[in-house]
Design an enzyme around this catalytic site. Structure first.
Site, PDB file in Angstrom:
ATOM      1  N   SER A 126       0.838  -1.205   0.000  1.00 13.57           N
ATOM      2  CA  SER A 126       0.000   0.000   0.000  1.00 13.57           C
ATOM      3  C   SER A 126       0.863   1.242   0.000  1.00 13.57           C
ATOM      4  O   SER A 126       1.977   1.244   0.545  1.00 13.57           O
ATOM      5  CB  SER A 126      -0.865  -0.027   1.255  1.00 13.57           C
ATOM      6  OG  SER A 126      -1.393   1.246   1.529  1.00 13.57           O
ATOM      7  N   TYR A 153      -1.757  -1.630  10.977  1.00 13.31           N
ATOM      8  CA  TYR A 153      -1.994  -2.111   9.608  1.00 13.31           C
ATOM      9  C   TYR A 153      -0.834  -1.691   8.696  1.00 13.31           C
ATOM     10  O   TYR A 153      -0.253  -2.511   7.987  1.00 13.31           O
ATOM     11  CB  TYR A 153      -3.324  -1.551   9.073  1.00 13.31           C
ATOM     12  CG  TYR A 153      -3.424  -1.613   7.571  1.00 13.31           C
ATOM     13  CD1 TYR A 153      -3.701  -2.809   6.927  1.00 13.31           C
ATOM     14  CD2 TYR A 153      -3.202  -0.472   6.784  1.00 13.31           C
ATOM     15  CE1 TYR A 153      -3.760  -2.868   5.541  1.00 13.31           C
ATOM     16  CE2 TYR A 153      -3.258  -0.524   5.413  1.00 13.31           C
ATOM     17  CZ  TYR A 153      -3.536  -1.731   4.788  1.00 13.31           C
ATOM     18  OH  TYR A 153      -3.579  -1.781   3.418  1.00 13.31           O
ATOM     19  N   LYS A 157       2.299  -3.929   6.625  1.00 13.50           N
ATOM     20  CA  LYS A 157       2.692  -3.874   5.205  1.00 13.50           C
ATOM     21  C   LYS A 157       4.199  -3.676   5.090  1.00 13.50           C
ATOM     22  O   LYS A 157       4.866  -4.292   4.251  1.00 13.50           O
ATOM     23  CB  LYS A 157       1.934  -2.758   4.479  1.00 13.50           C
ATOM     24  CG  LYS A 157       0.447  -3.031   4.319  1.00 13.50           C
ATOM     25  CD  LYS A 157       0.176  -4.244   3.421  1.00 13.50           C
ATOM     26  CE  LYS A 157      -1.275  -4.657   3.369  1.00 13.50           C
ATOM     27  NZ  LYS A 157      -1.508  -5.961   2.752  1.00 13.50           N
TER      28      LYS A 157
HETATM   29  N1  UFG Z   1     -13.187  10.554   3.497  1.00 16.22           N
HETATM   30  C1  UFG Z   1     -14.210  11.438   3.813  1.00 16.22           C
HETATM   31  N2  UFG Z   1     -15.374  10.926   4.288  1.00 16.22           N
HETATM   32  C2  UFG Z   1     -15.576   9.584   4.464  1.00 16.22           C
HETATM   33  C3  UFG Z   1     -14.533   8.690   4.132  1.00 16.22           C
HETATM   34  C4  UFG Z   1     -13.343   9.212   3.650  1.00 16.22           C
HETATM   35  O1  UFG Z   1     -14.064  12.650   3.672  1.00 16.22           O
HETATM   36  O2  UFG Z   1     -16.658   9.187   4.926  1.00 16.22           O
HETATM   37  C5  UFG Z   1     -11.935  11.101   2.981  1.00 16.22           C
HETATM   38  C6  UFG Z   1     -10.753  10.800   3.869  1.00 16.22           C
HETATM   39  O3  UFG Z   1     -10.653  11.781   4.888  1.00 16.22           O
HETATM   40  C7  UFG Z   1      -9.615  10.843   2.861  1.00 16.22           C
HETATM   41  C8  UFG Z   1     -10.249  10.342   1.570  1.00 16.22           C
HETATM   42  O4  UFG Z   1     -11.651  10.467   1.744  1.00 16.22           O
HETATM   43  O5  UFG Z   1      -9.224  12.154   2.671  1.00 16.22           O
HETATM   44  C9  UFG Z   1      -9.929   8.892   1.273  1.00 16.22           C
HETATM   45  O6  UFG Z   1     -10.227   8.127   2.418  1.00 16.22           O
HETATM   46  P1  UFG Z   1     -10.260   6.534   2.409  1.00 16.22           P
HETATM   47  O7  UFG Z   1     -10.587   6.090   3.787  1.00 16.22           O
HETATM   48  O8  UFG Z   1     -11.107   6.054   1.294  1.00 16.22           O
HETATM   49  O9  UFG Z   1      -8.777   6.154   2.025  1.00 16.22           O
HETATM   50  P2  UFG Z   1      -7.402   6.486   2.775  1.00 16.22           P
HETATM   51  O10 UFG Z   1      -6.568   7.199   1.773  1.00 16.22           O
HETATM   52  O11 UFG Z   1      -7.579   7.102   4.079  1.00 16.22           O
HETATM   53  O12 UFG Z   1      -6.897   5.024   3.088  1.00 16.22           O
HETATM   54  C10 UFG Z   1      -6.466   4.217   2.044  1.00 16.22           C
HETATM   55  C11 UFG Z   1      -6.698   2.744   2.339  1.00 16.22           C
HETATM   56  C12 UFG Z   1      -5.834   2.263   3.459  1.00 16.22           C
HETATM   57  C13 UFG Z   1      -4.425   2.681   3.256  1.00 16.22           C
HETATM   58  C14 UFG Z   1      -4.330   4.158   2.988  1.00 16.22           C
HETATM   59  C15 UFG Z   1      -2.944   4.568   2.645  1.00 16.22           C
HETATM   60  O13 UFG Z   1      -8.044   2.514   2.682  1.00 16.22           O
HETATM   61  O14 UFG Z   1      -5.882   0.866   3.466  1.00 16.22           O
HETATM   62  O15 UFG Z   1      -5.130   4.487   1.880  1.00 16.22           O
HETATM   63  O16 UFG Z   1      -2.796   5.938   2.685  1.00 16.22           O
HETATM   64  F1  UFG Z   1      -3.674   2.411   4.342  1.00 16.22           F
END
Ligand code: UFG
Length: 347
Positions: A126, A153, A157
Site C-alpha cells: 500500500s 496495519y 505492510k
Molecule cells: N473521506 C471522507 N469521508 C468519508 C470517508 C473518507 O471525507 O466518509 C476522505 C478521507 O478523509 C480521505 C479520503 O476520503 O481524505 C480517502 O479516504 P479513504 O478512507 O477512502 O482512504 P485512505 O486514503 O484514508 O486510506 C487508504 C486505504 C488504506 C491505506 C491508505 C494509505 O483505505 O488501506 O489508503 O494511505 F492504508
C-alpha cells in the site's frame, strides 16, 4: 497454462484479479477464509468469465491446510497474496489480530511456496508505506523513502515487504513483485462483482454510494482546511479493474523471466490526484444521484495529499491505469444499485 494461487481471491481486489487472470487464460485456485467476503462472489466470477475457479476455504494461518492446496494443485507457478486484514482503525484497536493475521499468513504462504518449489510471489502492499511524503516527493515514486507507519496495519505492510526482501536474499531463485496500491475504487462494469464493505464503510467511495442510495443520511467530508486547492484531502483513486490487470502483468513479468531484480516494487496509481470534494462533485454530475454531504472536522491520522508517479509500472510492466474517472464512478454506482436490487429481492 500456469496455475495461479490467489489468496483472498473472493475479496474486493482479489475477485477482480481472478476475473482478469481467467480472461487471460490462466488457471486459478482461490484460497480464502471468507472472513471478509462471501462465497457468492464465485457466482459473479462465473457469470462474467464462464469459469468457476476451484475454491478452497482455507485460513492462511493454517500452514498445513495451505500446504495441502499446493499438494493438490501441483501446477501452481505463482502466488498472488491478497489475504489480509485491511481496516486502519480496527488495526489500532486490535493490533495483535493484525500482526498475527498479516504477518503469520505471509510467512506461511512463503514457507509452503518453498516446500513446493514455487518461486514467484505477487504481494499486495500500500502507498501507506510512504506516509505523508514531502512536497518534493510528490508525485510519489518508488524511490521516495518509507516513513514510520502510523497504524499497526501500515506497519504490517512494511514488515511484510521486509520479510519478502529477506527471503529473497536467502534464496537466489525467489522472485517477488510488491505492488503498492493507491486508492482502489469502482467495480466490474457488469456490476456482478464489486466491493462488499463490512458494516459502516471507512473508505470514501462505498460511503458515497451508500449515501446516494439512501443507506446513510449524509457523507461527511473530513476537513476542508487542508493546504490543498479546495481544502479537502487529495488521493490517487485507481480503478479496481486497472489494478487487477496490473497483477496479471506482474505475474507475466516474472513467469516470462523478465524480472531481473529479485524483488521489484511498483507504485500502482493513475498519476493524478483528486480531492474529496472533486470526487463528490464528479459523482453527482456523472450519476445524477442525490448525494447529501456536510463538511466535518478532520479525521485523525489522515494524510493531506498523496498521489503516485506510476512511470515505473507504465514502462517496465507495460501497464497504465487509464479508465476515465467518470466510468469508474459509474461502475461504483451501478454496483451499489445492483446490491439494492439483491436486498429488495430478499425482503
Ligand atoms: N473521506 C471522507 N469521508 C468519508 C470517508 C473518507 O471525507 O466518509 C476522505 C478521507 O478523509 C480521505 C479520503 O476520503 O481524505 C480517502 O479516504 P479513504 O478512507 O477512502 O482512504 P485512505 O486514503 O484514508 O486510506 C487508504 C486505504 C488504506 C491505506 C491508505 C494509505 O483505505 O488501506 O489508503 O494511505 F492504508
Amino acid at each position: 497454462m500456469s496455475r495461479i494461487l490467489v489468496t483472498g481471491g473472493t475479496g474486493y481486489i482479489g475477485s477482480h484479479t481472478v476475473v482478469c487472470l481467467l480472461e487471460q487464460g490462466y488457471d486459478v485456485v482461490i484460497a480464502d477464509n471468507l472472513s471478509n467476503s462471501d462465497l457468492r462472489v464465485l457466482d459473479g466470477i462465473e457469470a462474467i468469465t464462464g469459469i468457476r475457479p476451484p475454491f478452497e476455504k482455507t485460513d492462511c494461518l493454517d500452514c498445513e491446510a495451505l500446504g495441502r492446496i499446493f499438494d493438490r494443485y501441483s501446477d501452481i507457478e505463482a502466488v498472488i497474496h491478497f489475504a489480509a486484514s485491511k481496516a486502519v482503525g480496527e488495526s489500532v484497536e486490535k493490533p495483535l489480530l493484525y500482526y498475527r493475521n498479516n504477518i503469520g499468513s505471509l510467512i506461511n504462504v512463503i514457507e509452503q511456496m518453498n516446500n513446493h518449489g514455487v518461486k514467484h510471489l505477487v504481494f499486495s502492499s500500500s502507498c501507506t508505506v510512504y506516509g505523508q511524503p514531502d512536497s518534493r516527493h510528490l508525485p510519489v515514486s518508488e524511490a521516495a523513502p518509507r516513513r514510520q507507519a502510523t497504524s499497526p496495519y501500515g506497519n504490517t505492510k512494511q514488515i511484510n515487504e521486509d520479510i519478502i526482501t529477506d527471503v529473497a536474499h536467502s534464496k537466489a531463485d525467489f522472485r517477488a513483485v510488491i505492488l503498492r496500491y493507491f486508492n482502489p475504487i469502482g467495480a466490474h462494469p457488469s456490476a456482478l462483482i464489486g466491493e462488499l464493505p463490512n458494516g459502516v464503510p471507512n473508505n470514501l467511495l462505498p460511503f458515497v454510494t451508500q449515501t446516494a442510495i439512501g443507506i446513510r443520511k449524509e457523507l461527511k467530508v473530513f476537513g476542508n482546511d487542508y493546504n490543498t486547492p479546495d481544502g479537502s484531502c487529495i488521493r490517487d483513486y485507481i480503478y479496481v479493474m486497472d489494478l487487477a490487470r496490473a497483477h496479471v502483468k506482474a505475474v507475466e513479468y516474472m513467469l516470462q523471466g523478465k524480472a531481473d531484480e529479485q524483488v521489484s516494487i511498483f507504485n500502482l496509481g493513475t498519476g493524478r490526484g483528486l480531492s474529496v470534494l472533486e470526487i463528490v462533485k464528479k459523482f453527482i454530475s456523472v450519476t445524477g444521484a442525490n448525494l447529501p454531504y456536510v463538511i466535518a472536522p478532520r479525521r485523525e491520522g489522515d494524510i493531506e495529499q498523496v498521489w503516485a508517479d506510476p512511470a515505473k509500472a507504465n514502462k517496465v510492466l507495460g501497464w497504465k491505469a487509464d479508465t476515465p474517472i467518470e466510468d469508474v464512478l459509474t461502475s461504483a454506482w451501478r454496483w451499489e444499485q445492483h446490491l439494492k436490487k439483491i436486498r429488495e429481492k430478499k425482503a
